[in-house]
Scaffold this active site. Structure first.
Site, PDB file in Angstrom:
ATOM      1  N   TYR A  65       1.195  -0.846  -0.268  1.00  0.00           N
ATOM      2  CA  TYR A  65       0.217  -0.239  -0.026  1.00  0.00           C
ATOM      3  C   TYR A  65       0.664   1.384  -0.159  1.00  0.00           C
ATOM      4  CZ  TYR A  65      -3.778  -2.941   1.603  1.00  0.00           C
ATOM      5  OH  TYR A  65      -4.676  -4.047   1.466  1.00  0.00           O
ATOM      6  N   PHE A 215     -13.183  -4.761   1.349  1.00  0.00           N
ATOM      7  CA  PHE A 215     -14.734  -4.441   1.031  1.00  0.00           C
ATOM      8  C   PHE A 215     -15.994  -4.595   2.090  1.00  0.00           C
ATOM      9  CE2 PHE A 215     -12.195  -4.444  -3.691  1.00  0.00           C
ATOM     10  CZ  PHE A 215     -11.219  -3.281  -3.290  1.00  0.00           C
ATOM     11  N   LEU A 217     -17.438  -2.045   2.987  1.00  0.00           N
ATOM     12  CA  LEU A 217     -17.759  -0.913   2.239  1.00  0.00           C
ATOM     13  C   LEU A 217     -18.509  -1.021   1.211  1.00  0.00           C
ATOM     14  CD1 LEU A 217     -17.326   1.703   5.201  1.00  0.00           C
ATOM     15  CD2 LEU A 217     -19.145  -0.151   5.323  1.00  0.00           C
ATOM     16  N   PHE A 220     -13.635   0.665  -3.391  1.00  0.00           N
ATOM     17  CA  PHE A 220     -13.540   1.282  -4.557  1.00  0.00           C
ATOM     18  C   PHE A 220     -14.851   1.979  -4.715  1.00  0.00           C
ATOM     19  CE2 PHE A 220      -9.181  -0.189  -4.985  1.00  0.00           C
ATOM     20  CZ  PHE A 220      -8.578   0.426  -4.162  1.00  0.00           C
ATOM     21  N   THR A 221     -16.268   1.513  -4.697  1.00  0.00           N
ATOM     22  CA  THR A 221     -17.711   1.861  -5.078  1.00  0.00           C
ATOM     23  C   THR A 221     -18.403   1.623  -3.623  1.00  0.00           C
ATOM     24  OG1 THR A 221     -17.156  -0.111  -6.560  1.00  0.00           O
ATOM     25  CG2 THR A 221     -17.051   1.486  -7.476  1.00  0.00           C
ATOM     26  N   PRO A 222     -18.343   2.597  -3.022  1.00  0.00           N
ATOM     27  CA  PRO A 222     -18.916   1.655  -1.647  1.00  0.00           C
ATOM     28  C   PRO A 222     -20.587   1.538  -2.095  1.00  0.00           C
ATOM     29  CG  PRO A 222     -17.645   3.952  -0.609  1.00  0.00           C
ATOM     30  CD  PRO A 222     -17.380   3.978  -2.984  1.00  0.00           C
TER      31      PRO A 222
HETATM   32  N1  LIG Z   1      -6.720  -8.760   1.235  1.00  0.00           N
HETATM   33  C1  LIG Z   1      -7.234  -7.666  -0.269  1.00  0.00           C
HETATM   34  O1  LIG Z   1      -7.311  -8.791  -1.173  1.00  0.00           O
HETATM   35  C2  LIG Z   1      -7.401  -6.388   0.470  1.00  0.00           C
HETATM   36  C3  LIG Z   1      -8.344  -6.339  -0.563  1.00  0.00           C
HETATM   37  C4  LIG Z   1      -8.830  -4.271  -0.394  1.00  0.00           C
HETATM   38  C5  LIG Z   1      -8.702  -4.295   0.658  1.00  0.00           C
HETATM   39  N2  LIG Z   1      -8.381  -5.244   1.944  1.00  0.00           N
HETATM   40  C6  LIG Z   1      -8.556  -4.399   4.023  1.00  0.00           C
HETATM   41  O2  LIG Z   1      -9.919  -4.370   3.346  1.00  0.00           O
HETATM   42  C7  LIG Z   1      -9.736  -2.873   4.291  1.00  0.00           C
HETATM   43  C8  LIG Z   1     -10.498  -1.993   3.670  1.00  0.00           C
HETATM   44  O3  LIG Z   1     -10.580  -2.228   2.460  1.00  0.00           O
HETATM   45  P1  LIG Z   1     -11.423  -1.103   1.745  1.00  0.00           P
HETATM   46  O4  LIG Z   1     -10.678   0.343   2.767  1.00  0.00           O
HETATM   47  O5  LIG Z   1     -10.555  -1.323   0.412  1.00  0.00           O
HETATM   48  O6  LIG Z   1     -12.799  -1.058   1.478  1.00  0.00           O
HETATM   49  P2  LIG Z   1     -14.015  -0.963   2.413  1.00  0.00           P
HETATM   50  O7  LIG Z   1     -14.174  -0.996   4.068  1.00  0.00           O
HETATM   51  O8  LIG Z   1     -15.200  -0.901   1.437  1.00  0.00           O
HETATM   52  O9  LIG Z   1     -14.793   1.030   1.639  1.00  0.00           O
HETATM   53  C9  LIG Z   1     -13.701   2.383   1.506  1.00  0.00           C
HETATM   54  C10 LIG Z   1     -14.021   3.476   1.044  1.00  0.00           C
HETATM   55  O10 LIG Z   1     -15.537   3.410   2.069  1.00  0.00           O
HETATM   56  C11 LIG Z   1     -15.483   4.837   2.319  1.00  0.00           C
HETATM   57  N3  LIG Z   1     -15.673   5.258   3.433  1.00  0.00           N
HETATM   58  C12 LIG Z   1     -15.316   4.316   4.901  1.00  0.00           C
HETATM   59  N4  LIG Z   1     -15.993   4.711   5.634  1.00  0.00           N
HETATM   60  C13 LIG Z   1     -17.106   6.000   5.379  1.00  0.00           C
HETATM   61  C14 LIG Z   1     -18.040   6.166   6.179  1.00  0.00           C
HETATM   62  N5  LIG Z   1     -19.281   6.374   7.246  1.00  0.00           N
HETATM   63  N6  LIG Z   1     -19.216   6.398   4.808  1.00  0.00           N
HETATM   64  C15 LIG Z   1     -18.600   7.113   3.643  1.00  0.00           C
HETATM   65  N7  LIG Z   1     -17.589   6.770   3.186  1.00  0.00           N
HETATM   66  C16 LIG Z   1     -16.744   5.790   3.864  1.00  0.00           C
HETATM   67  C17 LIG Z   1     -14.099   5.362   2.329  1.00  0.00           C
HETATM   68  O11 LIG Z   1     -13.643   6.103   1.945  1.00  0.00           O
HETATM   69  P3  LIG Z   1     -12.931   7.961   2.793  1.00  0.00           P
HETATM   70  O12 LIG Z   1     -11.462   7.597   3.050  1.00  0.00           O
HETATM   71  O13 LIG Z   1     -13.078   8.943   2.421  1.00  0.00           O
HETATM   72  O14 LIG Z   1     -13.733   7.369   4.400  1.00  0.00           O
HETATM   73  C18 LIG Z   1     -13.667   4.394   1.286  1.00  0.00           C
HETATM   74  O15 LIG Z   1     -13.692   4.514  -0.224  1.00  0.00           O
HETATM   75  C19 LIG Z   1      -8.843  -2.039   3.900  1.00  0.00           C
HETATM   76  O16 LIG Z   1      -8.499  -0.833   4.146  1.00  0.00           O
HETATM   77  C20 LIG Z   1      -7.493  -2.824   3.795  1.00  0.00           C
HETATM   78  O17 LIG Z   1      -6.709  -3.250   5.075  1.00  0.00           O
HETATM   79  C21 LIG Z   1      -7.385  -5.901   1.809  1.00  0.00           C
END
Ligand SMILES: NC(=O)c1ccc[n+]([C@@H]2O[C@H](COP(=O)([O-])OP(=O)(O)OC[C@H]3O[C@@H](n4cnc5c(N)ncnc54)[C@H](OP(=O)(O)O)[C@@H]3O)[C@@H](O)[C@H]2O)c1
Length: 294
Positions: A65, A215, A217, A220-222
């Site tokens: 990252y 993901f 939430l 990348f596309t909430p």
């Molecule tokens: N193992 C894997 O392959 C893999 C792949 C992807 C991710 N991950 C891990 O999983 C974690 C979670 O995934 P993710 O962060 O990609 O996706 P996520 O948790 O599904 O969602 C993150 C997205 O939602 C937005 N968001 C967060 N809280 C919000 C809220 N209360 N209201 C509105 N928007 C909100 C964030 O933007 P803002 O910054 O604007 O809040 C961001 O764009 C990652 O941080 C990473 O550590 C692992």
């Protein structure tokens, strides 16, 4: 101790490490496209510190990252790490200068990845390392992972890795790895609308192994759904809080690592643990997954 704080606790198997079910994923701390420095470095550091101050003790990261930047931010904000913090990182990919994500799965690449994580996080051993397959991108693909797990097992014997987990894997790959090492968690794509892993979650729950949806939430596309919006309005919550609460209700072995670069979103997400969803609301929300399957 408040047994319900941040969704209650769950212990990684084979470890004495109990974490709150609501944790934090650090991927969103790097710049746009998970590349380069954050837009707001002060807020990134503040998000990490506030998460821990609120009781978060499960933090997900990777050295790819940024690359390196997210781990360096974690070190800057939190080192020396408090007792009880479980840092989970992952190996299996690398970033090229064109910002693409490419596999890094040879013994030399996996070993270098461990040393990158150790250096940038400021650690002598990594608590949990997930082997992340490239699969089809954000979904798994069948195929043996024995060669890579053997490399991680060797790094574990050297004391550089304490525990091994898996990410972006099929049930067959979980079973293959379990024949070689103790698997302490599985991290795959799963949320209210993406429910391909329902059977795997239940199987891991029976074995006492945490399932950590990435993901949660929508990534990348909430997530967007009229059902979610209507339910949230009725409960006086936000759609993202309802999506997280649904995951906490889905199975006791689900541990959450929602990602955000915003303090306001962090607070909103952590408060989701206080939301109770009735059986009728849960049934209504199940409709989101059903619609998404058609
Ligand atoms: N193992 C894997 O392959 C893999 C792949 C992807 C991710 N991950 C891990 O999983 C974690 C979670 O995934 P993710 O962060 O990609 O996706 P996520 O948790 O599904 O969602 C993150 C997205 O939602 C937005 N968001 C967060 N809280 C919000 C809220 N209360 N209201 C509105 N928007 C909100 C964030 O933007 P803002 O910054 O604007 O809040 C961001 O764009 C990652 O941080 C990473 O550590 C692992």
């Amino acid at each position: 101790m408040d047994a319900t704080k941040l969704g209650g606790r769950f212990t990684f198997p084979g470890t004495s490490r109990a974490v709150h079910r609501l944790g934090y994923g650090a991927m969103q701390l790097a710049g746009p496209g998970v590349w380069g420095p954050p837009r707001n470095p002060e807020e990134a550091v503040a998000v990490l510190r506030e998460a821990l101050a609120a009781g978060v003790n499960h933090l997900d990261t990777s050295d790819y990252y940024g690359p390196h930047i997210t781990n360096q931010l974690i070190r800057q904000a939190l080192h020396p790490y408090p007792e009880g913090l479980v840092l989970v990182t992952k190996l299996g990919a690398k970033r090229l200068p064109d910002q693409s994500w490419q596999p890094a799965i040879t013994a030399a690449e996996l070993t270098a990845g461990v040393h990158d994580n150790l250096r940038n996080l400021g650690l002598e051993a990594l608590e949990i390392v997930n082997y992340r397959t490239m699969g089809s991108g954000h979904g798994p693909q069948e195929g043996s992972i024995a060669e890579q797990i053997a490399v991680l097992a060797d790094l574990q014997r050297q004391g550089l890795i304490r525990h091994i987990g898996l990410s972006n894997v099929t049930a067959a790959q979980v079973a293959e790895a379990q024949a070689m090492v103790e698997v302490v968690c599985v991290q795959n794509l799963y949320n209210l609308a993406c429910r391909a892993d329902d059977a795997l979650i239940d199987d891991l729950a029976r074995q006492g192994i945490p399932y950590v949806p990435f993901f949660p939430l929508g990534g990348f596309t909430p997530l967007q759904s009229s059902i979610l919006t209507e339910v949230a309005a009725r409960l006086g919550a936000t759609p993202m809080q309802v999506a997280l609460a649904w995951l906490l209700h889905r199975s006791p072995n689900i541990l959450l690592i929602p990602g955000t670069s915003s303090l306001a979103h962090l607070r909103e997400n952590l408060a989701a643990a206080q939301l109770t969803l009735s059986p009728s609301v849960l049934a209504e929300l199940d409709g989101v997954g059903t619609l998404a399957r058609h």
